[in-house]
Motif scaffolding. Structure first.
Motif, PDB file in Angstrom:
ATOM      1  N   ASN A 146     -16.699 -11.778   3.544  1.00 57.55           N
ATOM      2  CA  ASN A 146     -15.238 -11.884   3.469  1.00 57.55           C
ATOM      3  C   ASN A 146     -14.614 -10.522   3.207  1.00 57.55           C
ATOM      4  OD1 ASN A 146     -15.436 -14.577   3.919  1.00 57.55           O
ATOM      5  ND2 ASN A 146     -14.663 -15.221   1.908  1.00 57.55           N
ATOM      6  N   PRO A 147     -13.323 -10.395   3.521  1.00 55.43           N
ATOM      7  CA  PRO A 147     -12.648  -9.124   3.233  1.00 55.43           C
ATOM      8  C   PRO A 147     -12.531  -8.885   1.731  1.00 55.43           C
ATOM      9  CG  PRO A 147     -11.397 -10.453   4.807  1.00 55.43           C
ATOM     10  CD  PRO A 147     -12.462 -11.329   4.256  1.00 55.43           C
ATOM     11  N   LEU A 148     -12.604  -7.612   1.391  1.00 54.02           N
ATOM     12  CA  LEU A 148     -12.500  -7.205  -0.011  1.00 54.02           C
ATOM     13  C   LEU A 148     -11.310  -6.269  -0.162  1.00 54.02           C
ATOM     14  CD1 LEU A 148     -13.558  -6.763  -2.915  1.00 54.02           C
ATOM     15  CD2 LEU A 148     -15.052  -4.971  -1.999  1.00 54.02           C
ATOM     16  N   THR A 149     -10.478  -6.542  -1.153  1.00 52.85           N
ATOM     17  CA  THR A 149      -9.353  -5.670  -1.481  1.00 52.85           C
ATOM     18  C   THR A 149      -9.339  -5.416  -2.974  1.00 52.85           C
ATOM     19  OG1 THR A 149      -7.996  -6.473   0.360  1.00 52.85           O
ATOM     20  CG2 THR A 149      -6.857  -5.362  -1.446  1.00 52.85           C
ATOM     21  N   VAL A 150      -9.243  -4.142  -3.349  1.00 52.42           N
ATOM     22  CA  VAL A 150      -9.112  -3.751  -4.745  1.00 52.42           C
ATOM     23  C   VAL A 150      -7.797  -2.980  -4.860  1.00 52.42           C
ATOM     24  CG1 VAL A 150     -10.190  -2.625  -6.705  1.00 52.42           C
ATOM     25  CG2 VAL A 150     -11.617  -3.537  -4.863  1.00 52.42           C
ATOM     26  N   LYS A 151      -6.916  -3.460  -5.728  1.00 50.75           N
ATOM     27  CA  LYS A 151      -5.556  -2.938  -5.772  1.00 50.75           C
ATOM     28  C   LYS A 151      -5.409  -1.753  -6.726  1.00 50.75           C
ATOM     29  CE  LYS A 151      -3.494  -7.394  -4.596  1.00 50.75           C
ATOM     30  NZ  LYS A 151      -2.607  -8.481  -5.042  1.00 50.75           N
ATOM     31  N   CYS A 152      -4.502  -0.859  -6.343  1.00 50.03           N
ATOM     32  CA  CYS A 152      -4.206   0.313  -7.160  1.00 50.03           C
ATOM     33  C   CYS A 152      -2.765   0.728  -6.908  1.00 50.03           C
ATOM     34  CB  CYS A 152      -5.146   1.462  -6.801  1.00 50.03           C
ATOM     35  SG  CYS A 152      -4.737   3.054  -7.570  1.00 50.03           S
TER      36      CYS A 152
ATOM     37  N   SER B  88       5.006  12.483 -10.446  1.00 52.90           N
ATOM     38  CA  SER B  88       6.333  13.057 -10.222  1.00 52.90           C
ATOM     39  C   SER B  88       6.455  13.635  -8.820  1.00 52.90           C
ATOM     40  CB  SER B  88       6.620  14.132 -11.262  1.00 52.90           C
ATOM     41  OG  SER B  88       5.606  15.122 -11.231  1.00 52.90           O
ATOM     42  N   GLY B  89       5.352  14.075  -8.239  1.00 55.24           N
ATOM     43  CA  GLY B  89       5.383  14.660  -6.910  1.00 55.24           C
ATOM     44  C   GLY B  89       4.581  13.821  -5.932  1.00 55.24           C
ATOM     45  N   ASN B  90       4.116  14.445  -4.870  1.00 54.53           N
ATOM     46  CA  ASN B  90       3.254  13.747  -3.909  1.00 54.53           C
ATOM     47  C   ASN B  90       1.834  13.676  -4.458  1.00 54.53           C
ATOM     48  OD1 ASN B  90       5.240  13.336  -1.915  1.00 54.53           O
ATOM     49  ND2 ASN B  90       5.048  15.475  -1.291  1.00 54.53           N
ATOM     50  N   PRO B  91       1.255  12.512  -4.448  1.00 60.84           N
ATOM     51  CA  PRO B  91      -0.036  12.343  -5.135  1.00 60.84           C
ATOM     52  C   PRO B  91      -1.242  12.707  -4.291  1.00 60.84           C
ATOM     53  CG  PRO B  91       0.659  10.258  -4.236  1.00 60.84           C
ATOM     54  CD  PRO B  91       1.752  11.253  -3.894  1.00 60.84           C
TER      55      PRO B  91
ATOM     56  N   PHE C 139      -2.562   4.368   2.044  1.00 62.28           N
ATOM     57  CA  PHE C 139      -1.535   4.962   1.198  1.00 62.28           C
ATOM     58  C   PHE C 139      -0.178   4.407   1.618  1.00 62.28           C
ATOM     59  CE2 PHE C 139       0.787   7.771  -1.333  1.00 62.28           C
ATOM     60  CZ  PHE C 139       1.714   8.476  -0.584  1.00 62.28           C
ATOM     61  N   ASN C 140       0.544   3.839   0.662  1.00 64.14           N
ATOM     62  CA  ASN C 140       1.868   3.293   0.922  1.00 64.14           C
ATOM     63  C   ASN C 140       2.838   3.926  -0.077  1.00 64.14           C
ATOM     64  OD1 ASN C 140       4.237   1.640   0.893  1.00 64.14           O
ATOM     65  ND2 ASN C 140       3.068   0.037   1.940  1.00 64.14           N
TER      66      ASN C 140
ATOM     67  N   THR D 129       4.157   2.741  -3.664  1.00 60.37           N
ATOM     68  CA  THR D 129       3.316   3.559  -4.559  1.00 60.37           C
ATOM     69  C   THR D 129       1.960   2.903  -4.775  1.00 60.37           C
ATOM     70  OG1 THR D 129       4.232   2.596  -6.598  1.00 60.37           O
ATOM     71  CG2 THR D 129       5.297   4.572  -5.730  1.00 60.37           C
ATOM     72  N   SER D 130       1.338   2.535  -3.652  1.00 56.72           N
ATOM     73  CA  SER D 130       0.043   1.864  -3.741  1.00 56.72           C
ATOM     74  C   SER D 130      -1.009   2.586  -2.920  1.00 56.72           C
ATOM     75  CB  SER D 130       0.158   0.414  -3.280  1.00 56.72           C
ATOM     76  OG  SER D 130       0.442   0.356  -1.897  1.00 56.72           O
ATOM     77  N   PHE D 131      -2.240   2.315  -3.285  1.00 57.39           N
ATOM     78  CA  PHE D 131      -3.387   2.900  -2.574  1.00 57.39           C
ATOM     79  C   PHE D 131      -4.546   1.911  -2.708  1.00 57.39           C
ATOM     80  CE2 PHE D 131      -5.460   6.130  -0.358  1.00 57.39           C
ATOM     81  CZ  PHE D 131      -6.621   6.566  -0.982  1.00 57.39           C
ATOM     82  N   HIS D 132      -4.410   0.777  -2.029  1.00 57.92           N
ATOM     83  CA  HIS D 132      -5.392  -0.291  -2.144  1.00 57.92           C
ATOM     84  C   HIS D 132      -6.656   0.020  -1.350  1.00 57.92           C
ATOM     85  CE1 HIS D 132      -2.207  -2.223  -4.106  1.00 57.92           C
ATOM     86  NE2 HIS D 132      -1.660  -2.880  -3.093  1.00 57.92           N
ATOM     87  N   LEU D 133      -7.781  -0.305  -1.949  1.00 62.20           N
ATOM     88  CA  LEU D 133      -9.090  -0.111  -1.314  1.00 62.20           C
ATOM     89  C   LEU D 133      -9.472  -1.390  -0.573  1.00 62.20           C
ATOM     90  CD1 LEU D 133     -11.652   1.781  -1.156  1.00 62.20           C
ATOM     91  CD2 LEU D 133     -12.527   0.435  -3.089  1.00 62.20           C
TER      92      LEU D 133
END
Lengths: 111, 117
Positions: free
Chosen positions: B17-23, B28-31, B67-68, B72-76
């Motif tokens: 199955n698909p796996l998603t890990v959220k972050c 303050s700036g571009n990450p 990267f969104n 402000t997310s970066f889900h794996l």
């Protein structure tokens, strides 16, 4: 990519004693970091160790408790002084080379 | 100040199955964003990073992250999880525009992934 080794890999120590952890890198690097990972917790940066200058400590960490040496560009040590059970953690060193590479960690248990 | 949040302590999925890990992150700036994985009794292994460019980043072991900026997310993500993917996953952020924080990583609390056969 950098290859990092740490000694010891694990140790069990008595309260009040000190332990020095060694970190060896297979290439010359400017920036090295020491992290602590308490049981079940995330990584917390202890200090940044740059060769030729004093280590820079993060809030909550002091040199008297965690003295750091950085004698050259491939080696660093972290000493955990006057240990208490609260110091039981995994201690990891890392280096910056476009991204951070981490050592395998030193698992410390203080009785 | 820079920080990341991993809202899920644990993620459980069936193999295949698909796996998603959220972050989610805060800087303050571009990450600069990173994912690391920690297997039991081992150090952290790098999976992937986002610095700039394409929002979809591909990394090791079939993982990718998106990267969104607006969220402000970066889900794996991994399209098809394996039992061997069971491990502890950490999201990390660095703000390259702040000299004081230069090269310092801030880690999330970690998400334990369990993939059942």
């Amino acid at each position: 990519s950098a290859v990092i080794s740490q000694k010891p890999s694990r140790d069990i120590c008595q309260r009040g004693t000190s332990l020095t952890i060694q970190c060896q890198v297979d290439s010359q690097v400017t920036m090295m970091f020491w992290y602590r990972q308490q049981p079940g917790q995330s990584l917390t940066l202890i200090a940044t160790a740059n060769q030729g200058s004093e280590a820079t400590y993060e809030s909550g960490f002091v040199i008297d408790k965690f003295p750091i040496s950085r004698p050259n560009l491939t080696f660093s040590t972290l000493t955990v002084s006057n240990m208490s059970p609260e110091d039981s953690s995994i201690y990891l060193c890392s280096v910056e080379e476009a991204r951070q590479f981490f050592g395998p960690g030193t698992r410390l248990t203080v009785l | 100040a820079q920080s990341v949040a991993q809202p899920e302590d644990q993620v459980n999925v069936a193999e295949g199955n698909p796996l998603t890990v959220k972050c989610t992150y805060s800087v303050s700036g571009n990450p600069y964003l990173f994912w690391y994985v920690q297997y039991p009794n081992r150090g952290l292994q790098f999976l992937l990073k986002y610095i700039t460019g394409d929002n979809l980043v591909k990394g090791s072991y079939g993982f990718e992250a998106e990267f969104n900026k607006s969220q402000t997310s970066f889900h794996l993500k991994k399209p098809s999880a394996l039992v061997s993917d069971s491990a502890l996953y950490f999201c990390a952020v660095r703000d390259p525009t702040t000299v004081i924080n230069d090269y310092k990583l801030s880690f999330g609390a970690g998400t334990t992934v369990t993939v059942r056969a």
